[in-house]
Design a protein around this motif. Structure first.
Motif, mmCIF file in Angstrom:
data_model
loop_
_atom_site.group_PDB
_atom_site.id
_atom_site.type_symbol
_atom_site.label_atom_id
_atom_site.label_comp_id
_atom_site.label_asym_id
_atom_site.label_seq_id
_atom_site.Cartn_x
_atom_site.Cartn_y
_atom_site.Cartn_z
ATOM 1 N N SER A 37 6.588 6.078 9.912
ATOM 2 C CA SER A 37 7.503 5.026 9.338
ATOM 3 C C SER A 37 6.595 4.418 7.935
ATOM 4 O O SER A 37 5.438 4.107 8.143
ATOM 5 N N PRO A 38 7.373 4.061 6.719
ATOM 6 C CA PRO A 38 7.127 3.661 5.608
ATOM 7 C C PRO A 38 6.438 1.922 6.122
ATOM 8 O O PRO A 38 7.038 1.578 6.913
ATOM 9 N N VAL A 39 5.527 1.580 5.056
ATOM 10 C CA VAL A 39 5.463 0.188 5.426
ATOM 11 C C VAL A 39 6.186 -0.663 4.709
ATOM 12 O O VAL A 39 6.643 -0.578 3.666
ATOM 13 N N LYS A 40 6.845 -1.576 5.619
ATOM 14 C CA LYS A 40 7.924 -2.732 5.212
ATOM 15 C C LYS A 40 7.047 -3.661 4.238
ATOM 16 O O LYS A 40 6.167 -3.902 4.734
ATOM 17 N N LEU A 41 7.679 -4.247 3.260
ATOM 18 C CA LEU A 41 7.277 -5.115 2.463
ATOM 19 C C LEU A 41 7.647 -6.497 3.041
ATOM 20 O O LEU A 41 8.883 -6.717 3.118
ATOM 21 N N SER A 42 6.664 -7.288 3.362
ATOM 22 C CA SER A 42 7.049 -8.657 3.800
ATOM 23 C C SER A 42 7.242 -9.711 2.625
ATOM 24 O O SER A 42 6.933 -9.454 1.478
ATOM 25 N N VAL A 43 7.994 -10.822 3.064
ATOM 26 C CA VAL A 43 8.434 -11.605 1.850
ATOM 27 C C VAL A 43 7.439 -12.823 1.920
ATOM 28 O O VAL A 43 7.093 -13.233 3.110
ATOM 29 N N HIS A 44 6.695 -13.004 0.835
ATOM 30 C CA HIS A 44 5.677 -13.981 0.884
ATOM 31 C C HIS A 44 6.333 -15.457 0.973
ATOM 32 O O HIS A 44 7.183 -15.784 0.328
ATOM 33 N N THR A 45 5.655 -16.510 1.498
ATOM 34 C CA THR A 45 6.094 -17.788 1.082
ATOM 35 C C THR A 45 5.184 -18.532 -0.008
ATOM 36 O O THR A 45 4.041 -18.284 -0.058
ATOM 37 N N ASN A 46 5.844 -18.915 -1.109
ATOM 38 C CA ASN A 46 5.339 -19.509 -2.089
ATOM 39 C C ASN A 46 4.224 -20.299 -1.823
ATOM 40 O O ASN A 46 4.472 -21.323 -0.930
ATOM 41 N N ARG A 47 3.195 -20.368 -2.726
ATOM 42 C CA ARG A 47 2.280 -21.488 -2.515
ATOM 43 C C ARG A 47 1.399 -21.464 -1.403
ATOM 44 O O ARG A 47 0.718 -22.512 -0.615
ATOM 45 N N THR A 48 1.238 -20.236 -0.702
ATOM 46 C CA THR A 48 0.406 -20.194 0.470
ATOM 47 C C THR A 48 -0.513 -19.053 0.356
ATOM 48 O O THR A 48 -0.365 -18.280 -0.719
ATOM 49 N N ALA A 49 -1.630 -18.867 1.063
ATOM 50 C CA ALA A 49 -2.421 -17.651 0.768
ATOM 51 C C ALA A 49 -1.690 -16.311 1.096
ATOM 52 O O ALA A 49 -0.934 -16.399 1.814
#
Lengths: 123, 650
Positions: B549-561
């Motif tokens: 399975s391909p790597v799913k892209l996660s959504v980043h939380t702004n202003r965190t590492a």
């Protein structure tokens, strides 16, 4: 798009070997006054393709008395530099298109901005 | 071809004249960009058809200029045959009876300043070349929309406004936030802006305020709704505040949606997906009933403005403000005051089965989350959706947040030889194009909207892809690529972008590249991006690639590492930043500063793809390219940076 910019632009359609210079088909051209900086103009000259500049200016009807051959000792020749300045920086194509001389592909110019994006097949 | 010598006279202009000319040109560009009106400053037979028609930039109803005032001023030129002032527009179109009057008007009034209320407006006149015909603004209300005027009396209005308790908000909302965003309060059920839905299993205690019951009963009695609404959202708008265009989530609420306007009148814009738009005046004390298409398909929104253009006299039927010329003599300006809307809705318990599946979240399958591309085609598609189209939508807002050039980039540019040719690949809004006036800088970007901004600012720029820049090889003394390459979704494409920069350079030329760093904290210094941080996002293993399975892209939380290298980074588009009819991926609330803050106005969120670079990764990439040398590399405010030199012998 100023003619100085045009002198640097080339067609990048896949497979094209003679994509320079792009033909200008202008429907709206603007001439405006820009501050004359002789040193700047002098430094640009060696980087230009002179014949392409002459061809472009002529095609727009703005060649006037610009020499068709680059003259020697231009650095000190203010009169000449002013002519070059006018053609390079004061003449702008606002509307029209740029055409690849080899493939015929046209790139539109809208409000002074050429759109050079290629389709997936052409890239 | 005969040269047009008249236009090319080398006239010595005074400083004042030059300034006026610059401003006029700028006004002309704006008119062309926004209105499709093309102008020339001097009439010649080659350029225009009519020598009698002028556009008066800034002389519009949309700027606060009244017809009466403008008519008097224009009269100084001579007899005015027609004066057209479209509602909302920042310009007027005048046709003089004779060419001579037009010329006189132009000479006398170009640059004229007018006092309009508490503002000074400067008029710029140009001869009109062509005017694009407006894309249909229809005079008819969207289907299903009904406006009932004087639904409540003045006394009832006062009672209702009194009954809304904003007190619990004032403690939590800072003055700054209250000024920026409209105030919102929910009753019955909480509307959640993170998933655009209602928490149907958790009704709010207290239900709907007692003071509103008579309104609901009246709605039922007058047959605007069959079942008493069980959810209420109160919005308070100060002048200059609005709400972006949206459709109320189908699966959350039934139809109709009832909205009672209290306080000042406003103008609500309805837009159909095909581009048609209708502006509807909502007077105070009126009830707006949205059913059918107007509830399920057309978006509605309020443009943040301080003035609206409304009919001068009270109409007998609800008025849609139109561009129909016959109406323009009846228009006047109305300064906005505070408006409070009470929107009553019925929470939906079963999936929506409306006739508009294209706008329906019950009937549409949710889009599958994107994954890391494994082919060129996939990469192009991912970038088209999660980079290019996003920047096109957010261009205006994005540009307004990109105003401070980074010092070390400026230093690179300022230390170039005068007369250098510089390419800024991925120039965005042209932030760096004017830093060093001694060099010739050209910008290119994938976003037409951003490149237009560069052009309006007087820079040379064109639209192109970073992977294929249409400039001659070996022409640039220097190139910069600031915060660009991290948008490319495969290693091969990122390398190809650097190779393209190298192709442009002359031997000995240098390129400066900045990319976002995975490591936002470096040498114990937190980057500016992190400084406004909240709690860290929990680590996730979304990005573990399994065999098939391909790597799913996660959504980043702004202003965190960053906790993975390939991710989607949200962009919250602020009020007024949306393009007309803009596509929105979803509506969500602003990221809160603390968990106690109240729900703020919803704003659309766009996701952008990033591959953030690890320490050393950018140098490694450059090392794979022949004929270049990494001159130096460093970390600057959360970015990994290199300066590359194209070696003289290749």
């Amino acid at each position: 798009m100023k003619l100085l910019t045009h002198n640097m632009l080339t067609s990048h359609v896949k497979g094209v070997t003679k994509g320079y210079p792009l033909l200008i088909k202008a429907t709206e051209v603007k001439v405006s006054e820009e501050e004359f900086n002789p040193n700047f103009v002098s430094r640009m000259i060696p980087k230009l393709e002179w014949s392409a500049l002459v061809q472009a200016a002529d095609g727009l009807g703005h060649l006037q008395d610009l020499p068709t051959e680059l003259i020697a000792d231009y650095e000190a020749n203010e009169d000449f530099l002013r002519k070059v300045h006018r053609v390079l920086l004061e003449v702008e194509v606002l509307e029209g298109c740029l055409q690849c001389p080899e493939s015929g592909r046209e790139f539109p110019i809208t409000r002074g901005v050429p759109n050079m994006l290629l389709n997936e097949e052409e890239a | 071809m005969e040269p047009c010598l008249e236009n090319v006279k080398a006239i010595r202009r005074s400083k004042e004249e030059k300034k006026l000319l610059r401003k006029q040109i700028k006004a002309s560009h704006t008119l062309l960009k926004h209105e499709g009106i093309s102008t020339v400053s001097k009439p010649t037979k080659d350029y225009i058809i009519s020598l009698q028609s002028l556009v008066v930039a800034n002389g519009g109803l949309g700027n606060g200029v009244s017809r009466e005032q403008l008519q008097v001023v224009l009269g100084e030129g001579g007899d005015v045959e027609t004066l057209i002032m479209h509602p909302h527009k920042p310009y007027a179109l005048v046709t003089y009876r004779t060419e001579v009057s037009a010329q006189r008007g132009h000479v006398l009034l170009n640059g004229r300043q007018l006092q309009c209320g508490d503002q000074v407006v400067t008029l710029y006149l140009s001869y009109v070349d062509t005017v694009d015909s407006e894309s249909g603004v229809c005079a008819v209300l969207p289907p299903g929309l009904v406006l009932v005027e004087e639904f409540v009396s003045l006394e009832e209005e006062a009672l209702l406004l009194d009954a809304i308790d904003w007190k619990s908000h004032d403690e939590e909302v800072t003055v700054q936030k209250a000024l920026k965003h409209r105030r919102v309060k929910h009753y019955g059920y909480e509307f959640r802006y993170d998933n655009n839905n209602v928490d149907k299993d958790k009704p709010l205690p207290g239900g709907l305020p007692q003071a509103c019951v008579f309104v609901l009963e009246r709605c039922v009695r007058d047959r605007h709704v069959k079942v008493m609404p069980d959810q209420l959202t109160v919005n308070q708008y100060q002048a200059g505040q609005g709400i972006p265009p949206h459709v109320d989530t189908h699966s959350a609420f039934e139809e109709p949606i009832l909205s009672l306007s209290l306080g000042a009148k406003t103008v609500m814009d309805f837009r159909h997906p095909d581009g048609r738009s209708v502006a509807v005046v909502l007077p105070g004390r009126s009830l707006l009933v949205m059913k059918g298409e107007s509830r399920y398909l057309w978006t509605h929104g309020i443009t943040p403005r301080k003035f609206d253009v409304v009919p001068a006299c009270d109409p007998e039927s609800p008025v849609a403000v139109t561009s129909d010329f016959s109406n323009h003599s009846n228009l006047t300006l109305s300064r906005r005051g505070t408006r409070t809307s009470l929107t009553f809705r019925n929470v939906r318990r079963t999936p929506c089965d409306c006739a508009h599946p294209s706008a329906c979240d019950s009937q549409q399958a949710p889009p599958s989350p994107p994954s890391l591309p494994r082919s060129q085609t996939d990469a192009c598609r991912l970038e088209a959706e999660y980079v290019h189209s996003v920047y096109e939508e957010i261009a205006g807002h994005f540009s307004s947040t990109r105003h401070s050039p980074w010092p070390r980039v400026c230093h690179f540019l300022s230390s170039l030889e005068p007369g250098s040719i510089v390419a800024d690949v991925g120039c965005g809004n042209g932030k760096y194009l004017g830093v060093n006036p001694e060099v010739f800088a050209m910008g290119c970007d994938r976003s037409c909207a951003l490149v237009q901004i560069c052009s309006e600012r007087g820079f040379q720029a064109f639209v192109s892809d970073a992977l294929s820049v249409p400039l001659r090889s070996d022409i640039c003394d220097a190139c910069i690529s600031i915060a660009v390459i991290h948008h490319l979704s495969t290693q091969e494409r990122r390398q190809a972008a650097v190779e393209e920069l190298v192709r442009l350079l002359r031997p000995g030329g240098r390129a400066l590249i900045y990319v976002w760093a995975l490591e936002q904290e470096y040498n114990k210094q937190r980057s500016k991006y992190l400084k406004e941080t909240r709690e860290q996002a929990p680590p996730d293993d979304h990005n573990q690639e399994t065999r098939d399975s391909p790597v799913k892209l996660s959504v980043h939380t702004n202003r965190t590492a960053f906790n993975s290298q390939d991710l989607l980074v949200p962009w919250h588009l602020k009020d007024g930043g949306i393009k007309k009819g803009g596509r929105v991926s979803k509506m969500t609330k602003d990221p809160p500063i603390d968990t106690k803050s109240p729900v703020l106005a919803p704003c659309p969120v766009f996701h952008r793809f990033y591959h953030v670079f690890q320490q050393g990764e950018l140098e490694e990439l450059c090392a794979r390219i022949t004929g270049v040398m990494v001159q130096c590399s460093y970390h600057d405010q959360g970015n990994w940076c290199v300066i590359l030199e194209k070696t003289r012998d290749r």
